[in-house]
Scaffold this motif. Structure first.
Motif, PDB file in Angstrom:
ATOM      1  N   LYS A  54     -49.013 -50.510  45.818  1.00 30.77           N
ATOM      2  CA  LYS A  54     -50.041 -49.175  46.073  1.00 30.77           C
ATOM      3  C   LYS A  54     -51.036 -49.639  47.437  1.00 30.77           C
ATOM      4  CE  LYS A  54     -51.101 -49.172  40.898  1.00 30.77           C
ATOM      5  NZ  LYS A  54     -52.057 -49.523  39.659  1.00 30.77           N
ATOM      6  N   LYS A  55     -51.131 -50.743  47.608  1.00 32.12           N
ATOM      7  CA  LYS A  55     -51.723 -51.223  48.800  1.00 32.12           C
ATOM      8  C   LYS A  55     -51.036 -50.372  50.195  1.00 32.12           C
ATOM      9  CE  LYS A  55     -54.265 -54.764  51.489  1.00 32.12           C
ATOM     10  NZ  LYS A  55     -54.370 -56.410  51.591  1.00 32.12           N
ATOM     11  N   SER A  56     -49.865 -50.996  50.045  1.00 30.50           N
ATOM     12  CA  SER A  56     -49.039 -50.562  51.280  1.00 30.50           C
ATOM     13  C   SER A  56     -48.718 -48.985  51.333  1.00 30.50           C
ATOM     14  CB  SER A  56     -47.578 -51.249  51.243  1.00 30.50           C
ATOM     15  OG  SER A  56     -46.660 -50.700  50.106  1.00 30.50           O
ATOM     16  N   GLY A  57     -48.433 -48.353  50.020  1.00 27.16           N
ATOM     17  CA  GLY A  57     -48.459 -46.820  50.075  1.00 27.16           C
ATOM     18  C   GLY A  57     -46.999 -46.501  50.255  1.00 27.16           C
ATOM     19  N   VAL A  58     -46.013 -47.547  50.424  1.00 28.18           N
ATOM     20  CA  VAL A  58     -44.680 -47.137  50.969  1.00 28.18           C
ATOM     21  C   VAL A  58     -43.686 -47.801  49.991  1.00 28.18           C
ATOM     22  CG1 VAL A  58     -42.995 -47.638  52.735  1.00 28.18           C
ATOM     23  CG2 VAL A  58     -45.528 -46.964  53.094  1.00 28.18           C
ATOM     24  N   LEU A  59     -42.669 -47.178  49.576  1.00 27.59           N
ATOM     25  CA  LEU A  59     -41.537 -47.440  48.638  1.00 27.59           C
ATOM     26  C   LEU A  59     -40.252 -47.567  49.878  1.00 27.59           C
ATOM     27  CD1 LEU A  59     -40.529 -48.222  46.070  1.00 27.59           C
ATOM     28  CD2 LEU A  59     -39.647 -46.288  45.653  1.00 27.59           C
ATOM     29  N   ARG A  60     -40.100 -48.959  50.181  1.00 27.96           N
ATOM     30  CA  ARG A  60     -38.967 -49.120  51.141  1.00 27.96           C
ATOM     31  C   ARG A  60     -37.399 -49.157  50.352  1.00 27.96           C
ATOM     32  NH1 ARG A  60     -40.545 -54.708  53.307  1.00 27.96           N
ATOM     33  NH2 ARG A  60     -40.443 -54.784  50.980  1.00 27.96           N
ATOM     34  N   VAL A  61     -36.713 -48.177  50.467  1.00 29.09           N
ATOM     35  CA  VAL A  61     -35.476 -48.180  49.692  1.00 29.09           C
ATOM     36  C   VAL A  61     -34.233 -48.263  50.846  1.00 29.09           C
ATOM     37  CG1 VAL A  61     -34.057 -46.628  48.235  1.00 29.09           C
ATOM     38  CG2 VAL A  61     -36.155 -46.604  48.127  1.00 29.09           C
ATOM     39  N   LEU A 120     -36.217 -51.573  47.013  1.00 31.51           N
ATOM     40  CA  LEU A 120     -34.968 -51.206  46.264  1.00 31.51           C
ATOM     41  C   LEU A 120     -33.892 -50.967  46.975  1.00 31.51           C
ATOM     42  CD1 LEU A 120     -36.902 -48.296  44.167  1.00 31.51           C
ATOM     43  CD2 LEU A 120     -36.647 -50.469  43.435  1.00 31.51           C
ATOM     44  N   ALA A 121     -32.762 -50.851  46.130  1.00 27.62           N
ATOM     45  CA  ALA A 121     -31.270 -50.416  46.841  1.00 27.62           C
ATOM     46  C   ALA A 121     -30.644 -49.515  46.095  1.00 27.62           C
ATOM     47  CB  ALA A 121     -30.437 -51.757  46.890  1.00 27.62           C
ATOM     48  N   MET A 122     -30.573 -48.180  46.556  1.00 29.00           N
ATOM     49  CA  MET A 122     -29.905 -47.187  45.871  1.00 29.00           C
ATOM     50  C   MET A 122     -28.795 -46.763  46.531  1.00 29.00           C
ATOM     51  SD  MET A 122     -33.240 -44.973  44.588  1.00 29.00           S
ATOM     52  CE  MET A 122     -32.116 -43.768  43.576  1.00 29.00           C
ATOM     53  N   SER A 123     -27.398 -47.433  46.173  1.00 29.20           N
ATOM     54  CA  SER A 123     -26.193 -47.175  46.813  1.00 29.20           C
ATOM     55  C   SER A 123     -24.997 -47.009  46.190  1.00 29.20           C
ATOM     56  CB  SER A 123     -26.131 -47.926  47.991  1.00 29.20           C
ATOM     57  OG  SER A 123     -25.336 -47.654  49.160  1.00 29.20           O
TER      58      SER A 123
END
Length: 294
Positions: A54-61, A120-123
């Motif tokens: 929530k603090k970063s505001g980013v989802l790194r996928v 996350l990894a989505m592949s």
């Protein structure tokens, strides 16, 4: 599948397994396989999200391109598109986060999760027992591998057994390689197996005559067969298994929030709509489960 697409990434597993056992758990609490997070009752996916996200505001996928229609570049660009990028964007929106999507080498995805480089990894990654030693999976897709030949199937291949004695190309590090090698162990007249980097480069060997068949994940095979009308897809699927969104073992809070977000997308129909856009709705799952592979 390059990879997988279903054990697609066996490279560096020793390192990954070591990392999985040596890391501490920062988001404690586990959820039984195939169940809703116990903390999810009455809460939104965003409510379940740990404070650091929530603090970063980013989802790194992270994903690994070259496996259409699951993940690829838009023609003539470096913009990522496909089932996984679209679904990642929908999940990020449910979590109230901005999606940061990165292309990475498939065999670097799990180490990247372990090191904290990715969330996350989505592949198109198969949820396998071996991989679950290092990561957790939120399962979102189910499919198997199919045999592909040149159009017209000139060798008359009908089953895996018909590959015995023939030149076959299989993507290295993939579950389809595993399927081929298991069949080869049964062959009296052994296959001549070569390994490609991914599905497209494997098909080039069919084009050149260096191989007469390959094994590719069903949705990918269908897309290639329909796109160029140069290939034929045999109907039987082998090794059908769930593909999962991979999350580091010490990120169970994030894992549960992602599971909730995916279930919401399934319930409101957006999930199936995304899959339908890419022609792979037949591989949809009825609910978001955790670590449901074999």
């Amino acid at each position: 599948m390059r990879r997988p697409r279903p054990l697609r990434c066996l490279a560096a597993m020793a390192l990954v397994a070591l990392a999985a056992t040596s890391c501490g758990r920062s988001d404690q609490g586990s959820t039984p396989s195939g169940s809703e997070p116990k903390t999810a009752a009455g809460k939104t996916a965003a409510d379940l999200l740990p404070a650091q996200y929530k603090k970063s505001g980013v989802l790194r996928v992270a994903t690994a391109v070259g496996y259409p229609p699951m993940e690829m570049y838009k023609p003539g660009t470096t913009e990522l598109t496909g089932v996984d990028p679209d679904l990642a964007g929908a999940i990020a929106k449910k979590l109230g986060l901005r999606l940061q999507l990165t292309n990475a080498a498939f065999d670097g995805l799990i180490p990247g999760l372990q090191s904290g480089r990715f969330d996350l990894a989505m592949s198109s990654m198969t949820d396998s027992a071996q991989r679950r030693q290092a990561v957790d999976f939120v399962d979102y897709f189910r499919t198997g591998g199919v045999v592909m030949t040149k159009k017209g199937n000139p060798e008359g291949i009908k089953t895996l057994a018909d590959l015995c004695g023939k030149a076959v190309v299989l993507a290295k590090g993939s579950s389809n390689l595993d399927i081929g090698e298991q069949q080869n162990a049964k062959c009296k007249d052994k296959m001549r197996i070569s390994q490609s980097e991914d599905a497209p480069t494997g098909l080039l060997q069919l084009d050149s005559g260096r191989a007469v068949a390959t094994i590719v994940d069903y949705p990918v095979a269908q897309m290639f067969a329909q796109k160029g009308n140069a290939y034929q897809v045999l109907p039987t699927q082998y090794g059908a298994a769930p593909w999962g969104i991979a999350v580091a073992k010490n990120r169970s809070g994030l894992r549960d929030a992602v599971q909730k977000a995916l279930q919401d997308l399934i319930d409101n129909g957006e999930y199936r709509k995304i899959l339908g856009t890419w022609g792979v709705a037949d591989s949809a799952v009825p609910r978001a489960t955790l670590n449901g592979g074999q």
